[in-house]
Write a protein that holds these residues in place. Structure first.
Motif, PDB file in Angstrom:
ATOM      1  N   TRP A 252       0.887  -1.262   0.129  1.00 50.96           N
ATOM      2  CA  TRP A 252       0.120  -0.014  -0.084  1.00 50.96           C
ATOM      3  C   TRP A 252       0.964   1.319  -0.013  1.00 50.96           C
ATOM      4  O   TRP A 252       1.876   1.172   0.621  1.00 50.96           O
TER       5      TRP A 252
ATOM      6  N   LEU B 201       2.032   2.985   5.718  1.00 49.59           N
ATOM      7  CA  LEU B 201       2.352   2.382   4.373  1.00 49.59           C
ATOM      8  C   LEU B 201       3.518   1.591   4.000  1.00 49.59           C
ATOM      9  O   LEU B 201       4.331   1.715   4.917  1.00 49.59           O
TER      10      LEU B 201
ATOM     11  N   TYR C 284      -5.445   5.464  -2.174  1.00 47.50           N
ATOM     12  CA  TYR C 284      -4.239   4.572  -2.049  1.00 47.50           C
ATOM     13  C   TYR C 284      -3.945   3.930  -3.241  1.00 47.50           C
ATOM     14  O   TYR C 284      -5.149   3.585  -3.960  1.00 47.50           O
TER      15      TYR C 284
ATOM     16  N   ALA D 210      -2.356   0.076  -4.561  1.00 51.17           N
ATOM     17  CA  ALA D 210      -2.092  -1.267  -4.225  1.00 51.17           C
ATOM     18  C   ALA D 210      -1.339  -1.824  -5.319  1.00 51.17           C
ATOM     19  O   ALA D 210      -1.630  -1.827  -6.367  1.00 51.17           O
TER      20      ALA D 210
ATOM     21  N   ARG E   9      -8.405  -0.398   2.595  1.00 53.15           N
ATOM     22  CA  ARG E   9      -7.422  -1.338   2.114  1.00 53.15           C
ATOM     23  C   ARG E   9      -8.012  -2.823   1.842  1.00 53.15           C
ATOM     24  O   ARG E   9      -7.850  -3.775   2.638  1.00 53.15           O
TER      25      ARG E   9
ATOM     26  N   ASP F  18     -11.421  -4.591   3.872  1.00 54.50           N
ATOM     27  CA  ASP F  18     -10.175  -4.054   4.516  1.00 54.50           C
ATOM     28  C   ASP F  18     -10.713  -4.738   6.060  1.00 54.50           C
ATOM     29  O   ASP F  18     -11.707  -4.495   6.652  1.00 54.50           O
TER      30      ASP F  18
END
Length: 644
Positions: free
Chosen positions: A48, A96, A419, A421, A448, A499
């Motif tokens: 991430w 992260l 974000y 990935a 996430r 997530d």
């Protein structure tokens, strides 16, 4: 099975560290991290990161008020606590894995130098006025930067900020210091610090910006300087990237972003001169720009309801941002949208490929923040604002923005951010960069979620019972890959996990785009997996809404609806032999509160009812597509991504 590579090098690296970081970067830290850690056989987890963060080095971020530099940004991204510019402590719940600090290459550090200069030495009247505004108050400083952005859009930047020789000298000093910091914080296997910058082409205020991201450490990146963009052409940027790779042996890519603010210019059907697009131009674009930032603080660029009227989830993050270009010096009209949104660009790519033999828009998707606070957070309950002027405080949600207050953009239009990935075999510069190049990456609007996609022709439900990841890689291609038409409908293995600290999942969808026999570009959204619910005909959708547990006043929700995991084997029911198409996965969460409702709870705000309802949102993830292409005959050109 794992393969051990470079243990000796890793050991040397670790031995050189003190309290986790060396005083000076080791030789291993200044490279691309090849042979420094043990790698998995296949990409085994998503890493991430944020590829789009600004610090006090950016000309606008400093003017907006930020006083945190690259070192603070790296500490925050690694999970350490820092003090934000406005005095609050700031910390991520989860660190992260990687970060690209992407300060603007134009006028790097200029507003700090202006701010620190003796007033008597500031002779240009415009600069002196901005100097006075920056020293008067944070609000006036923000206004000064808004004027600067508008001046850049109108090609009216004062000459005193345009001295190329002085700017090169200043940039060299900042860049060398920056690279030293990045190498020190780069820890293969734990945290990856990438060199990068933002290239800021903005003709007439239309956003054509790119983040430039290097694979290499300072051993190579010190040989160049960030490339200025405000008076440039995108082909000039690609020339710069070619020269960097030819001269250093390194690797570099560019990431377009905020296509939603380009007024149709970033995904045009024509070449940069307005004439027909050439195959050479299309090939260069595909090679240089393998990934697009689809979602960030300044809105979401997946699609627009005007373009996708049959998509009930179209329009996330569109409000306010579809009014016009970046500084709102020019309004947008619906005929511009096809050149501004990602899905329509993917469709345009298929059409252009039919004409040119090359697809310029065969890109993968990521999200990032574009935060100008030096704080890389895309979390709704930890939103530190677009810039220091709207760090957490009462009232920021309803205030006008610096970017278009007069015509209808307000604080609550900002998203918390996104974000990126990356599916990689390990957390290193080389591994994560290479995942970007092969487009094995995906975007989220903050949560996430773990999203996996494989495409092939003979997957079955029974594959889930074994080592389905190995099956996916050996009998198919992952997200970002290409399939050659076999005469059979493509089949997909799709897995989505919530997530672990977030909301359950509503549904998983496949978005398909294709060009039909008449040459018309078409799109369709398929619900392919969904959580349990009553199919009671309460909606026109074949899959009714999942429900809503959000407590508006408390900014809470319950995972009593939705599912923690959804997986499916799906075969295209509308496959037509010889049809070129793309497929990407969209994963939708159950409704949750946005940062605006967290603010309302925290500060005791009484928000208008329509603003409250607009901030009960369904966060999402977008995988990179898989493309279905015609089978190539012997002697045909190879896939464009193999040409580098």
């Amino acid at each position: 099975m794992h393969k051990l590579i470079g243990v000796a090098a890793a050991g040397l690296f670790l031995a050189s560290c003190s309290d986790g970081l060396p005083a000076d970067a080791t030789e291993a830290q200044s490279g691309d991290d090849t042979d420094t850690i043990e790698l998995a056989e296949f990409p085994d987890r998503p890493y991430w990161g944020d590829t789009h963060l600004h610090t006090d080095v950016s000309v606008d971020a400093f003017g907006f008020g930020v006083r945190l530099g690259p070192e603070d940004a790296l500490k925050f991204a690694r999970g350490e606590q820092v003090t934000a510019t406005t005095g609050m402590t700031a910390k991520l719940d989860r660190p992260l894995d990687f970060l690209v600090i992407a300060d603007h290459s134009d006028a790097m550090g200029a507003t700090r130098r202006l701010y620190d200069a003796p007033r008597m030495m500031v002779r240009d009247p415009t600069l002196r006025r901005w100097y006075d505004m920056m020293h008067e108050s944070p609000e006036q400083s923000t206004r000064a930067v808004a004027e600067l952005i508008t001046a850049a859009a109108n090609d009216e930047i004062p000459e005193a900020l345009r001295d190329p020789a002085q700017q090169e000298k200043n940039t060299r000093e900042l860049w060398d210091r920056h690279l030293d910091i990045l190498d020190r914080y780069n820890e293969p296997g734990r945290f990856t610090a990438f060199a990068g910058f933002e290239w800021t082409l903005m003709p007439g205020g239309n956003n054509l910006h790119r983040v430039v991201m290097f694979r290499d450490g300072s051993a190579r990146t010190r040989e160049i300087l960030p490339y200025p963009g405000i008076d440039g052409e995108v082909t000039g940027l690609w020339d710069y990237m070619d020269a960097y790779e030819d001269n250093t042996g390194g690797k570099v890519l560019a990431i377009p972003h905020n296509s939603n603010l380009s007024n149709g210019m970033i995904f045009e059907l024509t070449g940069p001169d307005g004439g027909a697009m050439s195959a050479q131009y299309a090939r260069r674009r595909a090679a240089r720009e393998p990934v697009v930032e689809a979602t960030q603080i300044k809105g979401d660029s997946e699609t627009h309801p005007f373009l996708s009227p049959n998509d009930e989830f179209a329009g996330f993050g569109v409000a306010g941002w579809d009014l016009g270009n970046l500084p709102l010096t020019a309004k947008a009209t619906p005929d511009m949208y096809a050149g501004s949104y990602v899905r329509s660009a993917l469709l345009r790519g298929l059409t252009l490929e039919q004409q040119l033999g090359v697809n310029p828009y065969a890109f993968g998707l990521i999200g990032s923040t574009d935060s100008h606070t030096a704080l890389a957070t895309g979390d709704e309950d930890n939103f530190f604002g677009k810039h220091t002027g709207n760090e957490p405080r009462a009232g920021r949600a309803m205030e006008g923005q610096n970017l278009g207050t007069r015509v209808g953009r307000f604080g609550w239009h900002y998203l918390a951010g996104g974000y990126a990935a990356a599916w990689a075999r390990g957390n290193t510069r080389a591994e994560i960069f290479d995942a970007f190049m092969r487009r094995e990456v995906y975007a989220t609007t903050g949560p996430r979620m773990v999203v996996r996609l494989f495409a092939g022709f003979d997957f079955t439900d029974g594959d889930w019972d074994g080592d389905w990841v190995r099956t996916g890689y050996t009998r198919g291609v992952p997200m970002g890959g290409e399939l050659e038409d076999s005469g059979k409908a493509p089949t997909f293995l799709i897995s989505a996990l919530k997530d672990p600290d977030g909301a359950n999942l509503d549904r998983v969808q496949i978005v398909k785009g294709w060009v039909d026999a008449s040459g018309e570009a078409r799109e369709k959204v398929y619900d392919v997996a969904w959580s349990a619910r009553e199919m009671d005909g309460a909606s026109d959708s074949p899959v009714p809404p999942v429900g809503d547990t959000v407590n508006r006043s408390e900014a809470t929700y319950e995972n009593s609806i939705g599912a923690p995991e959804l997986r499916v084997t799906w075969t295209d029911p509308d496959y037509v032999r010889g049809q070129r198409a793309f497929y990407y996965v969209r994963v939708i969460e159950i409704p949750t509160p946005s940062w605006v409702l967290f603010d309302a709870k925290r500060f005791g705000l009484d928000l208008p009812a329509d603003v409250v309802e607009a901030n009960v949102i369904q966060e999402r993830a977008y995988s990179s597509p898989v493309w279905l292409r015609e089978r190539r005959a012997p002697g045909d050109a190879p896939p464009i991504m193999d040409e580098g």
